[in-house]
Design a protein around this motif. Structure first.
Motif, PDB file in Angstrom:
ATOM      1  N   ALA A 230       0.856  -1.192   0.000  1.00  0.00           N
ATOM      2  CA  ALA A 230       0.000   0.000   0.000  1.00  0.00           C
ATOM      3  C   ALA A 230       0.887   1.234   0.000  1.00  0.00           C
ATOM      4  CB  ALA A 230      -0.916   0.003   1.218  1.00  0.00           C
ATOM      5  N   THR A 231       0.630   2.140  -0.940  1.00  0.00           N
ATOM      6  CA  THR A 231       1.419   3.367  -1.089  1.00  0.00           C
ATOM      7  C   THR A 231       0.490   4.563  -1.070  1.00  0.00           C
ATOM      8  OG1 THR A 231       3.006   2.168  -2.478  1.00  0.00           O
ATOM      9  CG2 THR A 231       3.116   4.561  -2.511  1.00  0.00           C
ATOM     10  N   ASN A 232       0.868   5.582  -0.323  1.00  0.00           N
ATOM     11  CA  ASN A 232       0.068   6.803  -0.289  1.00  0.00           C
ATOM     12  C   ASN A 232       0.406   7.664  -1.502  1.00  0.00           C
ATOM     13  OD1 ASN A 232       0.010   9.899   1.436  1.00  0.00           O
ATOM     14  ND2 ASN A 232      -1.787   8.709   0.933  1.00  0.00           N
ATOM     15  N   ALA A 233      -0.566   7.819  -2.404  1.00  0.00           N
ATOM     16  CA  ALA A 233      -0.349   8.615  -3.609  1.00  0.00           C
ATOM     17  C   ALA A 233      -0.349  10.107  -3.300  1.00  0.00           C
ATOM     18  CB  ALA A 233      -1.422   8.290  -4.650  1.00  0.00           C
ATOM     19  N   SER A 234      -1.220  10.525  -2.373  1.00  0.00           N
ATOM     20  CA  SER A 234      -1.268  11.939  -1.995  1.00  0.00           C
ATOM     21  C   SER A 234      -2.112  12.091  -0.736  1.00  0.00           C
ATOM     22  CB  SER A 234      -1.875  12.798  -3.121  1.00  0.00           C
ATOM     23  OG  SER A 234      -3.244  12.468  -3.325  1.00  0.00           O
ATOM     24  N   THR A 235      -1.810  13.139   0.049  1.00  0.00           N
ATOM     25  CA  THR A 235      -2.616  13.514   1.207  1.00  0.00           C
ATOM     26  C   THR A 235      -2.597  15.032   1.310  1.00  0.00           C
ATOM     27  OG1 THR A 235      -2.136  11.473   2.436  1.00  0.00           O
ATOM     28  CG2 THR A 235      -2.880  13.366   3.715  1.00  0.00           C
ATOM     29  N   GLY A 236      -3.773  15.652   1.437  1.00  0.00           N
ATOM     30  CA  GLY A 236      -3.840  17.099   1.567  1.00  0.00           C
ATOM     31  C   GLY A 236      -5.277  17.589   1.556  1.00  0.00           C
ATOM     32  N   GLY A 237      -5.513  18.692   2.255  1.00  0.00           N
ATOM     33  CA  GLY A 237      -6.837  19.308   2.244  1.00  0.00           C
ATOM     34  C   GLY A 237      -7.927  18.427   2.831  1.00  0.00           C
ATOM     35  N   TRP A 239      -8.057  15.091   2.495  1.00  0.00           N
ATOM     36  CA  TRP A 239      -8.293  13.908   1.678  1.00  0.00           C
ATOM     37  C   TRP A 239      -6.988  13.147   1.497  1.00  0.00           C
ATOM     38  CZ3 TRP A 239     -13.134  12.460   0.073  1.00  0.00           C
ATOM     39  CH2 TRP A 239     -14.147  13.426   0.228  1.00  0.00           C
ATOM     40  N   SER A 240      -7.090  11.836   1.311  1.00  0.00           N
ATOM     41  CA  SER A 240      -5.910  11.002   1.133  1.00  0.00           C
ATOM     42  C   SER A 240      -6.241   9.894   0.142  1.00  0.00           C
ATOM     43  CB  SER A 240      -5.488  10.395   2.478  1.00  0.00           C
ATOM     44  OG  SER A 240      -4.247   9.735   2.378  1.00  0.00           O
ATOM     45  N   VAL A 241      -5.300   9.581  -0.762  1.00  0.00           N
ATOM     46  CA  VAL A 241      -5.492   8.555  -1.791  1.00  0.00           C
ATOM     47  C   VAL A 241      -4.387   7.520  -1.664  1.00  0.00           C
ATOM     48  CG1 VAL A 241      -5.628   8.075  -4.266  1.00  0.00           C
ATOM     49  CG2 VAL A 241      -6.608  10.200  -3.353  1.00  0.00           C
ATOM     50  N   ASP A 242      -4.786   6.247  -1.585  1.00  0.00           N
ATOM     51  CA  ASP A 242      -3.836   5.141  -1.494  1.00  0.00           C
ATOM     52  C   ASP A 242      -3.933   4.251  -2.724  1.00  0.00           C
ATOM     53  OD1 ASP A 242      -3.005   5.966   0.985  1.00  0.00           O
ATOM     54  OD2 ASP A 242      -3.999   4.368   2.103  1.00  0.00           O
ATOM     55  N   ASP A 243      -2.791   3.729  -3.156  1.00  0.00           N
ATOM     56  CA  ASP A 243      -2.728   2.725  -4.221  1.00  0.00           C
ATOM     57  C   ASP A 243      -2.256   1.402  -3.622  1.00  0.00           C
ATOM     58  OD1 ASP A 243      -3.573   4.304  -6.387  1.00  0.00           O
ATOM     59  OD2 ASP A 243      -1.563   5.171  -6.586  1.00  0.00           O
ATOM     60  N   ILE A 244      -2.916   0.314  -4.011  1.00  0.00           N
ATOM     61  CA  ILE A 244      -2.656  -1.003  -3.432  1.00  0.00           C
ATOM     62  C   ILE A 244      -2.414  -2.011  -4.540  1.00  0.00           C
ATOM     63  CG2 ILE A 244      -3.694  -2.874  -2.068  1.00  0.00           C
ATOM     64  CD1 ILE A 244      -5.342   0.246  -1.416  1.00  0.00           C
ATOM     65  N   CYS A 245      -1.428  -2.878  -4.353  1.00  0.00           N
ATOM     66  CA  CYS A 245      -1.191  -4.004  -5.252  1.00  0.00           C
ATOM     67  C   CYS A 245      -1.171  -5.287  -4.432  1.00  0.00           C
ATOM     68  CB  CYS A 245       0.136  -3.848  -6.000  1.00  0.00           C
ATOM     69  SG  CYS A 245       0.129  -2.569  -7.267  1.00  0.00           S
ATOM     70  N   ILE A 246      -1.717  -6.361  -5.009  1.00  0.00           N
ATOM     71  CA  ILE A 246      -1.768  -7.657  -4.337  1.00  0.00           C
ATOM     72  C   ILE A 246      -1.214  -8.720  -5.283  1.00  0.00           C
ATOM     73  CG2 ILE A 246      -3.227  -9.383  -3.236  1.00  0.00           C
ATOM     74  CD1 ILE A 246      -5.257  -7.180  -2.648  1.00  0.00           C
ATOM     75  N   TRP A 247      -0.205  -9.479  -4.801  1.00  0.00           N
ATOM     76  CA  TRP A 247       0.410 -10.560  -5.576  1.00  0.00           C
ATOM     77  C   TRP A 247       0.173 -11.889  -4.864  1.00  0.00           C
ATOM     78  CZ3 TRP A 247       2.915  -5.915  -4.640  1.00  0.00           C
ATOM     79  CH2 TRP A 247       3.317  -5.165  -5.764  1.00  0.00           C
ATOM     80  N   ASN A 248       0.156 -12.981  -5.626  1.00  0.00           N
ATOM     81  CA  ASN A 248       0.087 -14.292  -4.992  1.00  0.00           C
ATOM     82  C   ASN A 248       1.489 -14.749  -4.587  1.00  0.00           C
ATOM     83  OD1 ASN A 248       1.307 -15.229  -7.348  1.00  0.00           O
ATOM     84  ND2 ASN A 248      -0.519 -16.225  -8.131  1.00  0.00           N
ATOM     85  N   ARG A 249       1.574 -15.921  -4.015  1.00  0.00           N
ATOM     86  CA  ARG A 249       2.859 -16.397  -3.496  1.00  0.00           C
ATOM     87  C   ARG A 249       3.858 -16.700  -4.603  1.00  0.00           C
ATOM     88  NH1 ARG A 249       2.788 -19.672   2.064  1.00  0.00           N
ATOM     89  NH2 ARG A 249       4.990 -19.290   1.642  1.00  0.00           N
ATOM     90  N   GLU A 250       3.374 -16.852  -5.836  1.00  0.00           N
ATOM     91  CA  GLU A 250       4.261 -17.069  -6.980  1.00  0.00           C
ATOM     92  C   GLU A 250       4.726 -15.760  -7.594  1.00  0.00           C
ATOM     93  OE1 GLU A 250       1.260 -18.930  -6.623  1.00  0.00           O
ATOM     94  OE2 GLU A 250       2.632 -20.301  -5.579  1.00  0.00           O
ATOM     95  N   GLY A 251       4.339 -14.624  -7.008  1.00  0.00           N
ATOM     96  CA  GLY A 251       4.769 -13.324  -7.489  1.00  0.00           C
ATOM     97  C   GLY A 251       3.944 -12.758  -8.625  1.00  0.00           C
ATOM     98  N   SER A 256      -5.144  -4.825  -8.287  1.00  0.00           N
ATOM     99  CA  SER A 256      -4.707  -3.506  -7.847  1.00  0.00           C
ATOM    100  C   SER A 256      -5.941  -2.727  -7.429  1.00  0.00           C
ATOM    101  CB  SER A 256      -3.936  -2.774  -8.951  1.00  0.00           C
ATOM    102  OG  SER A 256      -4.686  -2.704 -10.138  1.00  0.00           O
ATOM    103  N   ALA A 257      -5.745  -1.793  -6.513  1.00  0.00           N
ATOM    104  CA  ALA A 257      -6.885  -1.060  -5.976  1.00  0.00           C
ATOM    105  C   ALA A 257      -6.482   0.370  -5.674  1.00  0.00           C
ATOM    106  CB  ALA A 257      -7.411  -1.744  -4.711  1.00  0.00           C
ATOM    107  N   ARG A 258      -7.475   1.222  -5.565  1.00  0.00           N
ATOM    108  CA  ARG A 258      -7.257   2.619  -5.154  1.00  0.00           C
ATOM    109  C   ARG A 258      -8.356   3.009  -4.182  1.00  0.00           C
ATOM    110  NH1 ARG A 258      -5.255   7.911  -8.409  1.00  0.00           N
ATOM    111  NH2 ARG A 258      -3.302   6.897  -7.815  1.00  0.00           N
ATOM    112  N   GLN A 259      -7.958   3.651  -3.083  1.00  0.00           N
ATOM    113  CA  GLN A 259      -8.923   4.111  -2.087  1.00  0.00           C
ATOM    114  C   GLN A 259      -8.812   5.619  -1.918  1.00  0.00           C
ATOM    115  OE1 GLN A 259      -9.124   2.149   1.668  1.00  0.00           O
ATOM    116  NE2 GLN A 259      -9.019   0.099   0.802  1.00  0.00           N
ATOM    117  N   THR A 260      -9.950   6.282  -1.896  1.00  0.00           N
ATOM    118  CA  THR A 260     -10.033   7.695  -1.571  1.00  0.00           C
ATOM    119  C   THR A 260     -10.599   7.815  -0.163  1.00  0.00           C
ATOM    120  OG1 THR A 260     -10.378   8.334  -3.875  1.00  0.00           O
ATOM    121  CG2 THR A 260     -11.040   9.926  -2.180  1.00  0.00           C
TER     122      THR A 260
END
Length: 265
Positions: A230-237, A239-251, A256-260
């Motif tokens: 999970a990486t914070n794309a931006s935070t300000g005013g 509001w905050s936006v996160d980007d998420i990636c999910i991999w299996n055990r084989e890589g 992928s997801a984005r949360q506001t």
């Protein structure tokens, strides 16, 4: 010889079809910061879409908006299907509680078809220690009861509330009890970590999710844990936006997801 059947998401939340829709129940153990865990609401919307679809097509995308604050207890769901061509269906699913809207999602399902375009599997997983080599991190159950349903093993980046400079967390995560890995359970796992701005903080603040999108890159399968970053794309005013990636055990990249989020302080 009797075979044991794995517990499903429908079992865990008593998801049942009613005369005009579906009903589910989220108990207190799945409570997040201020109410039922947002990932659980998202998962139930996805599962209802899968149940309501005429054809059992793979889930390709989820676009969700929270419309109210849910409480513990029963939720009702209603779904409308739209057929788009021969390979795509869109399910509009709404969650209500006591007659008030809680969340709505547009969920795209699509058939796998052969094309003349070369396949691309997405970015491979980062090189991190395996889950067996990583210590558990427990979300405080007195603040976030749902933490008991996650086995979280940080493997890269700072921990929450350490005053770090980096706005990123990376961990192996599995559900407790483990539920089959599918689009619905990935929606829960995508919301398992604290907001990605938390490593920069020293004390927790309320940062509820307002909108969430998730994109499936392949049909999820296999055993957990999965690797999540999970990486914070931006935070300000406020509001905050996160980007998420999910991999299996084989890589291999599963989703992928984005949360506001709103930052309430």
């Amino acid at each position: 010889m009797m075979q044991l059947t794995a517990r499903t998401l429908a079992d865990e939340f008593a998801l049942t079809e009613t005369g005009d829709g579906w009903q589910a129940r989220v108990d207190r153990t799945w409570r997040g910061w201020t109410g039922p865990h947002g990932g659980v609401i998202a998962a139930l919307l996805v599962e209802v879409a899968r149940e309501a679809a005429t054809d059992p097509l793979p889930v390709r995308a989820v676009d969700l908006r929270f419309l109210g604050r849910p409480t513990e207890g029963a939720l009702s769901f209603h779904a409308t299907e739209h057929t788009v061509g021969r390979s795509t269906a869109v399910l509009e699913v709404r969650a209500d509680q006591d007659g008030s809207p809680i969340a709505a999602a547009s969920i795209t399902l699509g058939r796998t078809v052969a094309t003349g375009v070369d396949d691309y599997a997405g970015d491979p997983a980062p090189e991190v220690p395996g889950p067996e080599a990583c210590a558990k991190f427990l979300l405080p159950p007195e603040i976030v009861p749902v933490g008991a349903h996650f086995d979280i093993r940080p493997c890269a980046g700072p921990l929450p509330l350490t005053g770090a400079d980096e706005r990123m967390m990376c961990a192996w995560i599995s559900l407790v009890p483990e539920l089959p890995t599918n689009a619905a359970t990935l929606a829960i796992l995508a919301d398992a970590l604290p907001p990605a701005v938390f490593p920069t903080l020293r004390a927790p603040v309320a940062v509820p999710t307002v909108a969430q999108s998730m994109y499936l890159h392949r049909e999820p399968a296999g055993r957990q844990p999965v690797l999540m970053r999970a990486t914070n794309a931006s935070t300000g005013g406020g509001w905050s936006v996160d980007d998420i990636c999910i991999w299996n055990r084989e890589g291999r990249l599963l989703a992928s997801a984005r949360q506001t989020r709103r930052v309430l302080g």
